[in-house]
Design a protein around this motif. Structure first.
Motif, PDB file in Angstrom:
ATOM      1  N   LEU A   2      -3.078   2.148  -4.081  1.00 48.69           N
ATOM      2  CA  LEU A   2      -2.692   3.555  -4.156  1.00 48.69           C
ATOM      3  C   LEU A   2      -3.786   4.416  -3.532  1.00 48.69           C
ATOM      4  CD1 LEU A   2      -1.313   3.820  -7.814  1.00 48.69           C
ATOM      5  CD2 LEU A   2       0.008   3.784  -5.708  1.00 48.69           C
ATOM      6  N   ASP A   3      -3.415   5.178  -2.504  1.00 52.49           N
ATOM      7  CA  ASP A   3      -4.388   6.002  -1.787  1.00 52.49           C
ATOM      8  C   ASP A   3      -4.149   7.473  -2.109  1.00 52.49           C
ATOM      9  OD1 ASP A   3      -6.325   6.924  -0.112  1.00 52.49           O
ATOM     10  OD2 ASP A   3      -5.485   6.100   1.735  1.00 52.49           O
ATOM     11  N   GLU A   4      -5.021   8.045  -2.926  1.00 52.02           N
ATOM     12  CA  GLU A   4      -5.009   9.471  -3.273  1.00 52.02           C
ATOM     13  C   GLU A   4      -3.647   9.947  -3.815  1.00 52.02           C
ATOM     14  OE1 GLU A   4      -7.656  11.146  -3.315  1.00 52.02           O
ATOM     15  OE2 GLU A   4      -9.038  10.458  -1.773  1.00 52.02           O
ATOM     16  N   PRO A   5      -3.138   9.344  -4.889  1.00 55.44           N
ATOM     17  CA  PRO A   5      -1.836   9.774  -5.409  1.00 55.44           C
ATOM     18  C   PRO A   5      -1.807  11.194  -5.950  1.00 55.44           C
ATOM     19  CG  PRO A   5      -2.871   8.213  -6.905  1.00 55.44           C
ATOM     20  CD  PRO A   5      -3.688   8.208  -5.652  1.00 55.44           C
ATOM     21  N   SER A   6      -2.969  11.786  -6.254  1.00 50.47           N
ATOM     22  CA  SER A   6      -2.982  13.152  -6.797  1.00 50.47           C
ATOM     23  C   SER A   6      -3.065  14.225  -5.718  1.00 50.47           C
ATOM     24  CB  SER A   6      -4.182  13.322  -7.752  1.00 50.47           C
ATOM     25  OG  SER A   6      -5.405  13.407  -7.033  1.00 50.47           O
ATOM     26  N   LEU A   7      -3.213  13.831  -4.466  1.00 53.45           N
ATOM     27  CA  LEU A   7      -3.491  14.775  -3.392  1.00 53.45           C
ATOM     28  C   LEU A   7      -2.405  15.848  -3.266  1.00 53.45           C
ATOM     29  CD1 LEU A   7      -5.522  15.324  -1.053  1.00 53.45           C
ATOM     30  CD2 LEU A   7      -3.955  14.031   0.422  1.00 53.45           C
ATOM     31  N   GLY A   8      -2.815  17.101  -3.409  1.00 50.84           N
ATOM     32  CA  GLY A   8      -1.917  18.230  -3.184  1.00 50.84           C
ATOM     33  C   GLY A   8      -0.910  18.500  -4.289  1.00 50.84           C
ATOM     34  N   GLN A  47       5.904  11.822  -4.043  1.00 48.41           N
ATOM     35  CA  GLN A  47       4.917  10.848  -4.506  1.00 48.41           C
ATOM     36  C   GLN A  47       5.566   9.823  -5.426  1.00 48.41           C
ATOM     37  OE1 GLN A  47       1.231  10.702  -3.685  1.00 48.41           O
ATOM     38  NE2 GLN A  47       2.156   8.737  -4.182  1.00 48.41           N
ATOM     39  N   MET A  48       6.454  10.277  -6.291  1.00 47.46           N
ATOM     40  CA  MET A  48       7.192   9.354  -7.138  1.00 47.46           C
ATOM     41  C   MET A  48       8.008   8.376  -6.297  1.00 47.46           C
ATOM     42  SD  MET A  48       8.587  11.975 -10.062  1.00 47.46           S
ATOM     43  CE  MET A  48       7.470  12.953 -11.061  1.00 47.46           C
ATOM     44  N   LEU A  49       8.630   8.892  -5.242  1.00 46.56           N
ATOM     45  CA  LEU A  49       9.438   8.041  -4.369  1.00 46.56           C
ATOM     46  C   LEU A  49       8.570   7.015  -3.651  1.00 46.56           C
ATOM     47  CD1 LEU A  49      12.104   7.292  -3.065  1.00 46.56           C
ATOM     48  CD2 LEU A  49      11.792   9.181  -1.439  1.00 46.56           C
ATOM     49  N   ALA A  50       7.402   7.428  -3.196  1.00 47.59           N
ATOM     50  CA  ALA A  50       6.508   6.496  -2.510  1.00 47.59           C
ATOM     51  C   ALA A  50       6.089   5.353  -3.435  1.00 47.59           C
ATOM     52  CB  ALA A  50       5.287   7.245  -1.986  1.00 47.59           C
ATOM     53  N   ILE A  51       5.795   5.680  -4.698  1.00 43.29           N
ATOM     54  CA  ILE A  51       5.422   4.635  -5.653  1.00 43.29           C
ATOM     55  C   ILE A  51       6.644   3.781  -6.002  1.00 43.29           C
ATOM     56  CG2 ILE A  51       4.552   4.196  -7.986  1.00 43.29           C
ATOM     57  CD1 ILE A  51       2.896   6.781  -7.710  1.00 43.29           C
ATOM     58  N   GLY A  52       7.797   4.428  -6.169  1.00 45.83           N
ATOM     59  CA  GLY A  52       9.024   3.686  -6.452  1.00 45.83           C
ATOM     60  C   GLY A  52       9.391   2.729  -5.327  1.00 45.83           C
ATOM     61  N   ILE A 101      -3.600  -2.932  -9.875  1.00 43.98           N
ATOM     62  CA  ILE A 101      -3.651  -1.708  -9.074  1.00 43.98           C
ATOM     63  C   ILE A 101      -5.081  -1.449  -8.612  1.00 43.98           C
ATOM     64  CG2 ILE A 101      -3.384   0.817  -9.133  1.00 43.98           C
ATOM     65  CD1 ILE A 101      -1.053   0.334 -11.132  1.00 43.98           C
ATOM     66  N   LEU A 102      -5.216  -1.215  -7.306  1.00 41.80           N
ATOM     67  CA  LEU A 102      -6.473  -0.730  -6.726  1.00 41.80           C
ATOM     68  C   LEU A 102      -6.233   0.716  -6.328  1.00 41.80           C
ATOM     69  CD1 LEU A 102      -9.357  -1.045  -5.726  1.00 41.80           C
ATOM     70  CD2 LEU A 102      -8.460  -2.068  -3.617  1.00 41.80           C
ATOM     71  N   LEU A 103      -6.963   1.621  -6.964  1.00 35.66           N
ATOM     72  CA  LEU A 103      -6.702   3.056  -6.875  1.00 35.66           C
ATOM     73  C   LEU A 103      -7.845   3.765  -6.157  1.00 35.66           C
ATOM     74  CD1 LEU A 103      -5.238   5.723  -7.816  1.00 35.66           C
ATOM     75  CD2 LEU A 103      -6.537   5.494  -9.944  1.00 35.66           C
ATOM     76  N   VAL A 104      -7.531   4.396  -5.023  1.00 39.23           N
ATOM     77  CA  VAL A 104      -8.477   5.286  -4.339  1.00 39.23           C
ATOM     78  C   VAL A 104      -8.133   6.705  -4.746  1.00 39.23           C
ATOM     79  CG1 VAL A 104      -9.012   6.308  -2.089  1.00 39.23           C
ATOM     80  CG2 VAL A 104      -9.054   3.839  -2.376  1.00 39.23           C
ATOM     81  N   GLN A 109       0.828  -1.204   0.000  1.00 37.69           N
ATOM     82  CA  GLN A 109       0.000   0.000   0.000  1.00 37.69           C
ATOM     83  C   GLN A 109       0.861   1.253   0.000  1.00 37.69           C
ATOM     84  OE1 GLN A 109      -3.101   0.184   2.960  1.00 37.69           O
ATOM     85  NE2 GLN A 109      -3.472   2.359   2.640  1.00 37.69           N
ATOM     86  N   VAL A 110       0.550   2.163  -0.926  1.00 35.45           N
ATOM     87  CA  VAL A 110       1.155   3.493  -0.941  1.00 35.45           C
ATOM     88  C   VAL A 110       0.187   4.413  -0.214  1.00 35.45           C
ATOM     89  CG1 VAL A 110       2.009   5.393  -2.365  1.00 35.45           C
ATOM     90  CG2 VAL A 110       2.324   3.019  -3.118  1.00 35.45           C
ATOM     91  N   MET A 111       0.604   4.863   0.961  1.00 38.53           N
ATOM     92  CA  MET A 111      -0.297   5.595   1.844  1.00 38.53           C
ATOM     93  C   MET A 111      -0.602   6.993   1.319  1.00 38.53           C
ATOM     94  SD  MET A 111      -0.704   3.461   4.432  1.00 38.53           S
ATOM     95  CE  MET A 111      -1.068   4.361   5.935  1.00 38.53           C
ATOM     96  N   GLU A 112      -1.745   7.506   1.724  1.00 36.75           N
ATOM     97  CA  GLU A 112      -2.103   8.890   1.430  1.00 36.75           C
ATOM     98  C   GLU A 112      -1.110   9.836   2.098  1.00 36.75           C
ATOM     99  OE1 GLU A 112      -5.708  12.012   2.586  1.00 36.75           O
ATOM    100  OE2 GLU A 112      -5.999   9.860   2.852  1.00 36.75           O
ATOM    101  N   GLY A 113      -0.736  10.904   1.410  1.00 36.96           N
ATOM    102  CA  GLY A 113       0.116  11.920   2.017  1.00 36.96           C
ATOM    103  C   GLY A 113       1.607  11.710   1.822  1.00 36.96           C
ATOM    104  N   ARG A 114       2.004  10.798   0.887  1.00 37.37           N
ATOM    105  CA  ARG A 114       3.427  10.670   0.517  1.00 37.37           C
ATOM    106  C   ARG A 114       4.306  10.424   1.746  1.00 37.37           C
ATOM    107  NH1 ARG A 114       1.206  14.981  -2.164  1.00 37.37           N
ATOM    108  NH2 ARG A 114       2.142  16.546  -0.816  1.00 37.37           N
ATOM    109  N   ARG A 115       4.064   9.330   2.432  1.00 43.76           N
ATOM    110  CA  ARG A 115       4.785   9.055   3.673  1.00 43.76           C
ATOM    111  C   ARG A 115       6.140   8.431   3.387  1.00 43.76           C
ATOM    112  NH1 ARG A 115       0.037   7.101   7.854  1.00 43.76           N
ATOM    113  NH2 ARG A 115      -1.577   8.508   7.072  1.00 43.76           N
TER     114      ARG A 115
END
Length: 264
Positions: A164-170, A147-152, A194-197, A86-92
């Motif tokens: 993927l949780d809200e990849p476009s946020l902000g 965000q790129m790093l979180a997906i990478g 991919i399951l995309l929120v 899971q790629v968390m919301e907010g680019r953690r």
């Protein structure tokens, strides 16, 4: 690949968030999970990835199966090893680690250590900007780079299913388009399901194969993306369009929804 059957999630022993939710994700697809804030989208992802427990959440009914094996009672680390990330919301990202150290952290469950260096270069293939910043601390990256790093970092786990949780946020619109284009490439070139929120329903439906719409912890509508985009209710409430294609304000749409429910 993934099946949720009548899943119920409760927080703190009394707050019911998911109320008999059922859905499936087929292998090789991009599936969009849409809905307003508070609908239960992020809770759904955390139920799948095993991340409810730290927030005092629990799957209390129903089942979640991945590749035919039940996972709703498994620990998060075990679920990662099975191929879900899971790629968390907010680019953690880990802000005090470098870009490359963050990528290495994504591979911590993998036994094939000799191939990790090859996979880092593979991530740089998708995100050349990260290669330029490989020695930089992640906390100093821009929002888009994080965000790129979180997906990478997720790719480093070699997931079969990426959440993927809200990849476009902000993010600025041009960056959003770039990242969503890369998500499509990962799906096509790597075969990653991919399951995309996503709050941006129009953008999510433009890249997804199938979609679900949630309200109040339940699935209220589903279908292939062409069908959903042509649905008048979806246009009205989620794409912000009237029947004649004129954009309505968010306030007007919300008022219309409240009025419609009150009349019913």
């Amino acid at each position: 690949m993934l099946t949720l059957n009548n899943v119920e999630v409760i927080y703190n022993d009394f707050i019911l968030v998911l109320k008999g939710l059922s859905m499936e994700v087929r292998e090789g697809q991009i599936v969009a999970l849409l809905g307003a804030n508070g609908a239960g989208k992020t809770t759904t992802l955390k139920a799948i990835s095993g991340l409810l427990k730290p927030e005092n959440g629990e799957v209390t009914d129903g089942s979640i199966e991945f590749a035919g094996e039940r996972i709703d009672k498994k620990e998060a680390a075990e679920i990662v090893r099975m191929g879900i990330f899971q790629v968390m919301e907010g680019r953690r990202v880990f802000e005090h680690l470098t870009v490359e150290e963050n990528l290495l952290a994504g591979a911590y469950t993998r036994p094939d250590r000799q191939r990790i260096r090859e996979d880092i270069e593979h991530v740089y293939h998708y995100f050349p900007r990260l290669k330029e910043r490989r020695r930089a601390k992640a906390g100093y990256l821009s929002g888009g780079e994080q965000q790129m790093l979180a997906i990478g970092r997720a790719l480093m786990a070699r997931p079969r299913l990426m959440l993927l949780d809200e990849p476009s946020l902000g993010l600025a619109p041009l960056l959003v388009q770039e990242i969503f284009g890369i998500i499509q490439r990962i799906n096509r070139e790597e075969g990653t399901t991919i399951l995309l929120v996503e709050q941006n329903a129009n953008l999510a439906l433009s890249i997804a194969d199938y979609g679900y719409i949630m309200e109040n912890g339940r699935i209220v509508l589903e279908g292939d993306t062409a069908t959903l985009r042509d649905n008048e209710d979806v246009k009205e409430f989620y794409l912000g369009l009237t029947e004649v294609g004129k954009r309505k304000s968010y306030r007007d749409v919300k008022h219309y929804k409240r009025r419609k429910r009150w009349l019913s």
